[in-house]
Write an enzyme that holds these catalytic residues in place. Structure first.
Site, short mmCIF file in Angstrom:
data_model
loop_
_atom_site.label_atom_id
_atom_site.label_comp_id
_atom_site.label_asym_id
_atom_site.label_seq_id
_atom_site.Cartn_x
_atom_site.Cartn_y
_atom_site.Cartn_z
N PHE A 96 0.83 -1.20 0.00
CA PHE A 96 0.00 0.00 0.00
C PHE A 96 0.87 1.26 0.00
O PHE A 96 0.63 2.20 -0.74
CB PHE A 96 -0.91 0.00 1.23
CG PHE A 96 -1.61 1.31 1.46
CD1 PHE A 96 -2.72 1.65 0.69
CD2 PHE A 96 -1.14 2.22 2.40
CE1 PHE A 96 -3.34 2.86 0.88
CE2 PHE A 96 -1.77 3.43 2.58
CZ PHE A 96 -2.88 3.75 1.82
N PHE A 142 0.96 4.15 -2.74
CA PHE A 142 0.65 5.53 -2.37
C PHE A 142 1.73 6.48 -2.89
O PHE A 142 1.43 7.52 -3.47
CB PHE A 142 0.56 5.61 -0.84
CG PHE A 142 0.25 6.98 -0.32
CD1 PHE A 142 -1.04 7.48 -0.41
CD2 PHE A 142 1.24 7.76 0.24
CE1 PHE A 142 -1.33 8.73 0.07
CE2 PHE A 142 0.95 9.02 0.71
CZ PHE A 142 -0.34 9.51 0.63
N HIS A 176 6.24 78.08 -9.08
CA HIS A 176 6.86 77.13 -10.01
C HIS A 176 5.99 76.95 -11.26
O HIS A 176 6.46 77.11 -12.39
CB HIS A 176 7.06 75.80 -9.27
CG HIS A 176 7.60 74.69 -10.11
ND1 HIS A 176 8.87 74.20 -9.97
CD2 HIS A 176 7.04 73.97 -11.12
CE1 HIS A 176 9.07 73.23 -10.83
NE2 HIS A 176 7.96 73.07 -11.55
N GLU A 177 4.72 76.68 -11.04
CA GLU A 177 3.83 76.45 -12.19
C GLU A 177 3.66 77.73 -13.01
O GLU A 177 3.61 77.71 -14.24
CB GLU A 177 2.47 75.93 -11.74
CG GLU A 177 2.51 74.60 -10.97
CD GLU A 177 3.22 73.48 -11.70
OE1 GLU A 177 3.26 73.50 -12.95
OE2 GLU A 177 3.77 72.58 -11.03
N HIS A 231 6.45 78.06 -15.47
CA HIS A 231 6.22 77.31 -16.71
C HIS A 231 5.27 78.09 -17.63
O HIS A 231 5.51 78.23 -18.83
CB HIS A 231 5.55 75.97 -16.41
CG HIS A 231 6.43 74.95 -15.77
ND1 HIS A 231 7.64 74.58 -16.28
CD2 HIS A 231 6.25 74.18 -14.65
CE1 HIS A 231 8.17 73.63 -15.50
NE2 HIS A 231 7.34 73.39 -14.50
N ASP A 278 11.05 67.77 -14.23
CA ASP A 278 11.23 68.72 -15.33
C ASP A 278 12.63 68.58 -15.92
O ASP A 278 12.82 68.57 -17.14
CB ASP A 278 11.09 70.17 -14.83
CG ASP A 278 9.67 70.48 -14.39
OD1 ASP A 278 8.76 69.75 -14.83
OD2 ASP A 278 9.49 71.44 -13.62
ZN ZN Z 1 7.54 71.85 -13.15
#
Ligand code: ZN
Ligand code: ADP
Ligand code: MG
Length: 643
Positions: free
Chosen positions: A149, A153, A450-451, A454, A526
């Protein structure tokens, strides 16, 4: 209607492994427990049987004889050679007699007086009874049974693993049959891509009516390569071809061929082609074929054997097609430049179909396709959305529509409005708004300046794209951003435009430096973007005077000129030249920006202050600010920009 990504119900044709008929779902642990229980049962049965006679005292025949003579024995039961003795006082003992002699003969030799012997009840049992055999064989048989057995098995486990190894080589292709109405895609579902559809119509014709072509001796292409940026609808178009032709569609991704073990991919390819030939007419679609189809033998530190074998098998299978096999292989990639030339040879993927990013008219059509089952408000203007989404792929537009529907549903409206669509454009580009991210007062002011930097540079420089929107509401990873759009859609970009783009990107950096006499980590992205652009100008586009009209790198960034092999990509001189030119472009741009910012301090401050106040400035208001400072806004006259 919100269309959440459809879970397509696909027919997986991998034959699922059935290892040795095990009931499914029973884990290894479960099996081990069962084995243990059986072991314990067998062991206890064995010891019970073995112990049956051990508990009793074994006596010799002479002792038995004298016990009979003294009248202590009540009965004897004879089973073969074995004597089970019961005493008058209830004790039980066993004894053995000689084989082949009757008990009475044996006892007779001991001179037992007749009355004493007559008192004993002697029973002779059939010694061939089941229990007798079982009892006498069990001590030998049970361990053997147990060992058998156990071996069984173990082998069953191994066989299970073996089965798995066997199915390993089967293809994992998903099959869409022509009668699968729910998944049927036709050319109507693919907007734009006119040339591509034209090319593919021929294939559809062949699959529908192969006889016509074969009779006239036409050689039908075996392989069609769809090339195009991600999301341009390559997969969709391949499905549409199958849908139009009404043939089976086997779809697999290049990466699904490749496993840890060498040879699996090749065997999967074989299996897939066999399946397709049985189902012919059929289309085999290998998505992202660059996963296996890269140029062979260039891997650093030896090529990837597995990939090469898989690729070879694909080539062999394609060469082995009979012309009347009615199986067509389609493949898609967004990196045609890295494909092995052997794939592109005549007789293999010799038809190549390019899918471009959609232009404005195509975008409008794609939007319409995905707008089909969605309820829209009166104010929706898809033309305007198409206008505002240059560079969007079909997949982006699909996700835009879906985002808009989700926005409307979240705000409990039953119709999608134009405003939802507009907001979704930004969401698709940059990621979801993060209103919860609160900037400190200082951060807010810095971000606003900052923006504004741009935006000012973008408004002053003639070749920069005009500003559509400025915001300091953070989105995705950006703290704020300036949303610029080209006036017209561009296929070509010029040196002047690149230089102005670089300058605009430096706007934020320069303002921080001038106003705060300090630099934050804010402009790092950037700088990365603009430096990469400057480098491309030098190495790819021949836009530097010193380097001249030489492309130093190919599209993939591999040196074309000045390469020295080995670890170093470029010779010292060429490397130095590139660095010098890139840094000159960047520094020139910075000087230009510094001048612009100095000359437009007032404008910068009013934009920044307005941003701090309202956080978002739309185009109309931005242009009013420009006009108030005596600057003429750039904008295309004939298009209404404000929703
Ligand atoms: Zn920027
Ligand atoms: P690719 O395979 O080129 O990366 P897909 O074919 O997977 O792109 O496209 C993703 C999804 O984008 C499609 O399921 C479809 O909804 C949408 N899509 C892409 N291109 C188009 C198109 N030309 N017309 C309609 N829908 C498109
Ligand atoms: Mg795809």
């Amino acid at each position: 209607m919100v269309q959440l990504p459809k879970k397509s119900k696909k027919v997986i044709i991998t034959k699922t492994s059935k290892p040795g008929g095990l009931p499914p779902g029973r884990g290894l642990a479960g099996q081990a427990i069962i084995a243990l229980i059986i072991f314990i049962l067998l062991a206890s049965l064995y010891s019970a049987l073995a112990g049956r006679s051990k508990g009793r005292q074994e006596i010799s025949i002479s002792t038995l004889a004298s016990d009979i003579a003294t009248g202590q024995v009540a009965s004897i039961s004879v089973t073969g050679d074995r004597l089970d003795i019961t005493y008058e006082n209830g004790l039980e003992k066993v004894a053995k007699k000689e084989t082949g002699t009757a008990l009475s003969t044996t006892l007779a030799n001991y001179d037992i007086p007749q009355p004493a012997l007559g008192k004993v009840d002697i029973q002779v049992r059939d010694d061939r009874g089941f229990f007798y055999w079982f009892a006498s064989l069990a001590p030998i048989l049970l361990p053997i049974i147990f060992i058998i057995f156990f071996i069984w098995f173990l082998t069953r486990q191994v066989r299970g693993a073996g089965m798995q190894a066997f199915t390993f080589g089967q293809s994992k292709a998903r099959l869409t049959t022509p009668d699968d109405k729910g998944q049927k895609v036709s050319f109507k579902d693919v907007a734009g891509a006119k040339e591509a559809k034209e090319e593919l119509r021929e294939i559809v014709d062949f699959l529908k009516n192969p006889k016509k072509f074969l009779d006239i001796g036409a050689r039908i292409p075996k392989g069609i390569l769809l090339m195009g940026a991600p999301g341009t609808g390559k997969t969709l178009l391949a499905r549409a071809v199958a849908g139009e032709a009404g043939v089976s569609f086997f779809s697999i991704s290049g990466s699904e061929f490749v496993e840890m073990f060498v040879g699996v991919g090749a065997s999967r390819v074989r299996d897939l082609f066999d399946l397709a030939k049985k189902a012919a007419p059929a289309i085999i679609f290998v998505d992202e074929i660059d996963a296996v189809g890269r140029v062979r033998g260039t891997g650093v530190g030896g090529g990837n054997d597995e990939r090469e074998q898989t690729l070879n098998q694909i080539l062999v299978e394609m060469d082995g097609f009979e012309p009347n096999e009615k199986v067509i292989v389609m493949a898609a990639t967004n990196r045609p430049d890295v494909l092995d030339p052997a794939l592109l040879r005549p007789g293999r993927f010799d038809r190549r179909v390019t899918l471009d990013l959609p232009d404005r008219r195509d975008r409008r059509e794609i939007l319409e396709i995905h707008a089909r089952q969605k309820p829209f408000g009166e104010d929706v203007n898809l033309d305007l959305i198409a206008e505002r989404t240059p560079g969007f792929s079909g997949a982006d537009l699909y996700s835009l529509m879906n985002e808009a529907a989700i926005l409307a549903a979240r705000e409990n409206r039953t119709k999608i409005s134009q405003f939802d669509l507009i907001r979704s454009i930004e969401k698709v580009i940059i990621g979801p708004e993060r209103r919860s991210h609160l900037l400190s007062q200082k951060e807010k002011e810095l971000t606003a300046f900052h923006e504004a930097g741009h935006a000012v540079v973008a408004s002053i420089l003639p070749y920069a794209d005009p500003v559509h929107k400025i915001t300091i509401i953070s989105r995705g990873r950006a703290l704020g951003y300036v949303f610029k759009l080209p006036i017209e859609e561009k296929k070509l970009q010029s040196k002047k435009e690149f230089l102005d783009d670089i300058a605009v990107a430096l706007g934020g950096y320069v303002v921080e430096k001038m106003k705060y006499d300090d630099i934050t980590t804010g402009p790092s992205n950037d700088l990365q973007v603009s430096t990469a652009l400057a480098r491309d100008m030098v190495t790819k586009y021949g836009m530097s005077d010193k380097v001249g009209p030489i492309a130093l790198e190919n599209a993939g960034g591999k040196p074309l000129f000045g390469a020295r092999g080995g670890d170093k990509e470029y010779s010292e001189e060429v490397g130095g030249l590139i660095d010098g030119e890139v840094s000159k472009i960047m520094n020139d741009a910075m000087k230009k920006v510094e001048k612009i910012i100095k000359e437009n301090k007032k404008l910068l401050e009013s934009i920044a202050n307005r941003l701090i106040e309202v956080e978002t400035i739309e185009q109309k208001e931005f242009e009013d600010i420009l006009v108030a400072h005596g600057i003429v806004p750039k904008r295309k006259k004939d298009i209404e920009h404000q929703p």
